[in-house]
Each structure stands twice: as structure tokens, then as C-alpha cells.
Design a protein around this motif. Structure first.
Motif, mmCIF file in Angstrom:
data_model
loop_
_atom_site.group_PDB
_atom_site.id
_atom_site.type_symbol
_atom_site.label_atom_id
_atom_site.label_comp_id
_atom_site.label_asym_id
_atom_site.label_seq_id
_atom_site.Cartn_x
_atom_site.Cartn_y
_atom_site.Cartn_z
ATOM 1 N N GLN A 264 -21.945 87.561 -49.468
ATOM 2 C CA GLN A 264 -22.736 86.504 -48.814
ATOM 3 C C GLN A 264 -22.928 85.315 -49.737
ATOM 4 O O GLN A 264 -22.788 84.157 -49.329
ATOM 5 C CB GLN A 264 -24.108 87.042 -48.419
ATOM 6 C CG GLN A 264 -24.175 87.590 -47.010
ATOM 7 C CD GLN A 264 -25.613 87.868 -46.586
ATOM 8 O OE1 GLN A 264 -26.554 87.656 -47.352
ATOM 9 N NE2 GLN A 264 -25.781 88.362 -45.376
ATOM 10 N N ASN A 265 -23.255 85.600 -50.990
ATOM 11 C CA ASN A 265 -23.495 84.529 -51.951
ATOM 12 C C ASN A 265 -22.228 83.738 -52.254
ATOM 13 O O ASN A 265 -22.286 82.527 -52.467
ATOM 14 C CB ASN A 265 -24.108 85.086 -53.233
ATOM 15 C CG ASN A 265 -25.591 85.398 -53.063
ATOM 16 O OD1 ASN A 265 -26.291 84.702 -52.348
ATOM 17 N ND2 ASN A 265 -26.059 86.458 -53.701
ATOM 18 N N LYS A 266 -21.101 84.421 -52.251
ATOM 19 C CA LYS A 266 -19.830 83.720 -52.479
ATOM 20 C C LYS A 266 -19.560 82.753 -51.317
ATOM 21 O O LYS A 266 -19.154 81.606 -51.526
ATOM 22 C CB LYS A 266 -18.678 84.716 -52.610
ATOM 23 C CG LYS A 266 -17.334 84.037 -52.904
ATOM 24 C CD LYS A 266 -16.201 85.041 -52.976
ATOM 25 C CE LYS A 266 -14.864 84.327 -53.118
ATOM 26 N NZ LYS A 266 -13.720 85.266 -53.087
ATOM 27 N N GLU A 267 -19.803 83.208 -50.093
ATOM 28 C CA GLU A 267 -19.594 82.354 -48.918
ATOM 29 C C GLU A 267 -20.514 81.132 -48.965
ATOM 30 O O GLU A 267 -20.102 80.008 -48.672
ATOM 31 C CB GLU A 267 -19.853 83.147 -47.634
ATOM 32 C CG GLU A 267 -18.777 84.170 -47.317
ATOM 33 C CD GLU A 267 -19.162 85.075 -46.143
ATOM 34 O OE1 GLU A 267 -20.253 84.879 -45.576
ATOM 35 O OE2 GLU A 267 -18.370 85.972 -45.806
ATOM 36 N N LYS A 268 -21.772 81.362 -49.338
ATOM 37 C CA LYS A 268 -22.734 80.268 -49.396
ATOM 38 C C LYS A 268 -22.380 79.277 -50.507
ATOM 39 O O LYS A 268 -22.496 78.056 -50.329
ATOM 40 C CB LYS A 268 -24.149 80.822 -49.608
ATOM 41 C CG LYS A 268 -24.687 81.575 -48.393
ATOM 42 C CD LYS A 268 -26.097 82.081 -48.644
ATOM 43 C CE LYS A 268 -26.660 82.765 -47.407
ATOM 44 N NZ LYS A 268 -28.074 83.131 -47.535
ATOM 45 N N ALA A 269 -21.959 79.802 -51.656
ATOM 46 C CA ALA A 269 -21.578 78.927 -52.769
ATOM 47 C C ALA A 269 -20.361 78.079 -52.390
ATOM 48 O O ALA A 269 -20.281 76.898 -52.732
ATOM 49 C CB ALA A 269 -21.284 79.755 -54.020
ATOM 50 N N MET A 270 -19.411 78.683 -51.660
ATOM 51 C CA MET A 270 -18.233 77.932 -51.219
ATOM 52 C C MET A 270 -18.635 76.824 -50.244
ATOM 53 O O MET A 270 -18.061 75.734 -50.257
ATOM 54 C CB MET A 270 -17.226 78.876 -50.547
ATOM 55 C CG MET A 270 -16.428 79.722 -51.519
ATOM 56 S SD MET A 270 -15.403 78.723 -52.650
ATOM 57 C CE MET A 270 -14.193 78.043 -51.495
ATOM 58 N N GLU A 271 -19.638 77.103 -49.428
ATOM 59 C CA GLU A 271 -20.132 76.103 -48.481
ATOM 60 C C GLU A 271 -20.732 74.905 -49.224
ATOM 61 O O GLU A 271 -20.480 73.749 -48.879
ATOM 62 C CB GLU A 271 -21.193 76.746 -47.577
ATOM 63 C CG GLU A 271 -21.431 76.013 -46.283
ATOM 64 C CD GLU A 271 -22.215 76.862 -45.285
ATOM 65 O OE1 GLU A 271 -22.422 76.362 -44.182
ATOM 66 O OE2 GLU A 271 -22.620 77.990 -45.616
ATOM 67 N N ILE A 272 -21.516 75.202 -50.263
ATOM 68 C CA ILE A 272 -22.113 74.128 -51.072
ATOM 69 C C ILE A 272 -21.017 73.335 -51.769
ATOM 70 O O ILE A 272 -21.027 72.099 -51.785
ATOM 71 C CB ILE A 272 -23.098 74.709 -52.112
ATOM 72 C CG1 ILE A 272 -24.255 75.438 -51.416
ATOM 73 C CG2 ILE A 272 -23.638 73.598 -53.013
ATOM 74 C CD1 ILE A 272 -25.130 76.245 -52.367
ATOM 75 N N LEU A 273 -20.044 74.044 -52.349
ATOM 76 C CA LEU A 273 -18.949 73.384 -53.070
ATOM 77 C C LEU A 273 -18.156 72.478 -52.138
ATOM 78 O O LEU A 273 -17.874 71.321 -52.469
ATOM 79 C CB LEU A 273 -18.023 74.434 -53.689
ATOM 80 C CG LEU A 273 -16.781 73.889 -54.411
ATOM 81 C CD1 LEU A 273 -17.188 73.040 -55.610
ATOM 82 C CD2 LEU A 273 -15.859 75.021 -54.858
#
Length: 358
Positions: A264-273
Motif C-alpha cells: 500500500q505504501n509503495k502505491e501511495k509513494a508512487m502516486e506522490i512521485l
């Protein structure tokens, strides 16, 4: 200015777009389909507003004639309706004018809202938390959805930084005016001598990037799991579930720790990036927008401010349009539409002047 000719062109375009959206091949290109559907909705809303405006104008003319009738009862009823119709015409005229301007392609997008404590230490982090809750309540009233992507809580119960995703109808159009330095003046709970302190919080509102906007190559990323920091975010994590991503070509670093799992955190971080890379792309392509955003966001220093919240005087002032409200309690509860409405009006007047449509 008579907008009838411009409306006729929009009607012709609307007919073209109506045909486009019936073509099944349109949806094989996700980006084109998304843009076409947005254009369809904007044109439909404009034409409906124009028809409503024309009806109101007709009704006003009829009422003005009836107000001259010999029958005093009919004349009085017609006279009573005139102010309401005049107000309706003025409001609709402004909306039609705004809708006729070239659309900002980002207006319909969801947004990432980044709230960062600036000058003022603990008091700044507490106010960052209060602003976060203000935006959450505002989103509720508009029917928007809020998702926490990342947060760094402070030791006193506030936040050093929060990143939220806001989803819904025309989110960026209404939230973009919040970008900038928000200054708070009040007596902190820890102040024993009753002195007023000044602190700042920086808010950045970014239009969310879609996957088709930015292509990120896996080899350009350095991804690492880290232990979640702070006394606890939305969910208290005790494992190495936080994710930090470095975009090697730009050196841009983002992280997320509020999800329940590393995935989940990887998906969210990719969204921010993706959103931050898209914003950088927009800045390069649109120098004017870039200059506006630089002026609005600032660095978190006291000298660069867009809005001041003065609690002792129950006063909130937006310095860009010199507008003051004395409803600080309502504003902190999420009811800051009066600022958005006045900022939109000021932007519209500026854009109309630039387009020679006033």
C-alpha cells in the motif's frame, strides 16, 4: 459584450463531442477519452447555464412589463420578483463568462494536498494539524473523499508534514487557491505570560497526475523499506512497512508510511512521485502557471504569506485580494467558501481582462 456567437460555436463543438463519445474506439486511448469526457461535461454545463440565463432575461422583461400594468396586485407581484431575477442574471452571467474562457486542463483533476509546518516550532505543527482537519471538513461538505498518503506527526500532537489525496468533482479548481503560506497569530497553550505568537504553515496543492501523464521507468527508481517514524500516524506501524522512493534522474525523494502494508505504501509513494513529476512538467511547459505557483507557495517564512488567521480578533485575512472574514470558528470548521468564491471572482476578472472579454 454579446456572447451569443461564442455560445453558437460551443453548441457546434458540443454536437461534435456528442458524436465522439459514441465511438467505441475513443476509449482505447485512455488519455484522449478522459479529456473528451471532461470537455463534454464542461460544454453541457455551459449550454445549460446559457439557456437558464436566457430564460431569466425573458422572465425579467415580462415582469418589467407586468409591473406597469393597471392591476395593482399583478404589478406588485411582478415588481417583487424583479430583484431576484436581476441577481440571478448577474450570477449566471459571471458563470457563463468564466466558462467561456479557455479551460485550465487541470481544473477537473483530483489533488494532492501537502501541509508542512514552517516557522514557529511546536505551535506551527499544531496549526498544521488544524489546517489538515479544516480541509477534511471542507471536503466532507463538498462530497469529496480524503485519503492520507503520508504524515510525520510531531511530539506535541500536531504534524510536521501531511500529504493528503483529495478526490471528487473539480477538486483542483476549488482547492488551488489554498497554495501558499498560512500565518497564525494566537496565544499558545504553553505560553504563561499571554503573549501572542506568530507561526506559519506552508500548503501546496498539486493536480494529481494520471498514469498516462508521466512514464516512470523501473530502472530510474531506488525503492527501500524503512521503519515508520514519529509517535504514530493514521495507523501505528511497528514493522518496516514505510516506503521511500528516490527518482534517480531528478533526485526527487518521496515516502509513505500511513498505509497498512508495504505494498500500500509503495502505491501511495508512487502516486506522490508521479504527481510531483507531473507538476514539474507543468511548470516547465507553462511559465505563467509556474510563476504563479512560486509566488503562492513560498518557503514557509513569515514574510511570505497569503492568509493570516488572527485568533484573538477572530479575524482571517486573505492578502491576495485584501478580503477579511470575522468568522474564524466557521472557517476552521471547513467553511471557507467565501474566500474561494472571492478568489475565483478575482481570477476571472483578471483572465477576462487578459482575453479582452470584459
Amino acid at each position: 459584450m454579446d456572447y451569443a456567437s461564442l455560445i453558437e460555436k460551443r453548441r457546434e463543438r458540443f454536437a461534435e463531442v456528442e458524436k465522439l463519445i459514441t465511438d467505441p474506439d475513443l476509449f482505447s486511448d485512455q488519455k484522449r477519452a478522459s479529456e473528451t469526457m471532461r470537455e463534454h461535461r464542461r460544454l453541457k454545463e455551459l449550454l445549460e447555464m446559457w439557456d437558464e440565463l436566457e430564460n431569466a432575461r425573458t422572465n425579467l422583461q415580462e415582469n418589467e412589463q407586468l409591473a406597469k400594468e393597471d392591476d395593482p396586485e399583478i404589478a406588485e407581484m411582478a415588481e417583487m420578483e424583479i430583484p431576484e431575477l436581476q441577481e440571478k442574471i448577474e450570477t449566471l452571467s459571471e458563470k457563463v463568462q468564466y466558462s467561456l474562457l479557455p479551460a485550465d486542463p487541470n481544473e477537473d483533476r483530483d489533488a494532492l494536498l501537502e501541509i508542512r509546518a514552517g516557522a514557529g516550532g511546536d505551535e506551527a505543527s499544531l496549526f498544521a494539524g488544524e489546517l489538515m482537519r479544516m480541509y477534511e471538513r471542507h471536503a466532507e461538505t463538498r462530497g469529496w473523499k480524503i485519503e492520507h498518503l503520508d504524515s510525520s506527526p510531531s511530539e506535541v500532537g500536531g504534524f510536521k508534514e501531511v500529504v493528503l489525496k483529495v478526490s471528487g468533482e473539480e477538486v483542483f479548481r476549488f482547492l488551488k487557491y489554498e497554495s501558499g503560506v498560512h500565518r497564525v497569530q494566537r496565544v499558545p497553550a504553553t505560553e504563561t505570560q499571554g503573549r501572542i505568537h506568530t507561526s506559519t504553515v506552508t500548503v501546496a496543492v498539486m493536480p494529481e497526475a494520471e498514469e498516462v501523464d508521466i512514464v516512470i521507468r523501473p530502472e530510474d527508481l531506488h525503492i527501500q523499506a524503512t521503519r515508520s517514524g514519529g509517535p504514530g500516524g493514521q495507523h501505528v506501524n511497528t514493522t518496516d512497512s514505510a516506503v521511500q522512493i528516490t527518482h534517480l534522474p531528478t533526485g526527487l525523494q518521496v515516502k509513505s508510511q500511513d498505509g497498512r502494508s508495504q505494498t500500500q505504501n509503495k502505491e501511495k509513494a508512487m502516486e506522490i512521485l508521479r504527481t510531483k513529476l507531473y507538476e514539474a512538467k507543468v511548470r516547465e511547459e507553462e511559465a505563467k502557471y509556474s510563476a504563479q505557483r512560486r509566488a503562492l507557495i513560498g518557503s514557509g517564512d513569515r514574510s511570505e504569506k497569503i492568509r493570516t488567521y488572527n485568533f484573538p480578533q477572530s479575524r482571517v485575512t486573505d492578502h491576495r485580494i485584501n478580503y477579511t472574514s470575522h468568522n474564524i470558528e466557521g472557517i476552521m470548521s471547513g467553511a471557507f467558501n467565501e474566500f474561494t468564491d472571492n478568489l475565483q471572482k478575482a481570477e476571472m476578472e483578471q483572465r477576462l481582462a487578459e482575453a479582452n472579454m470584459d
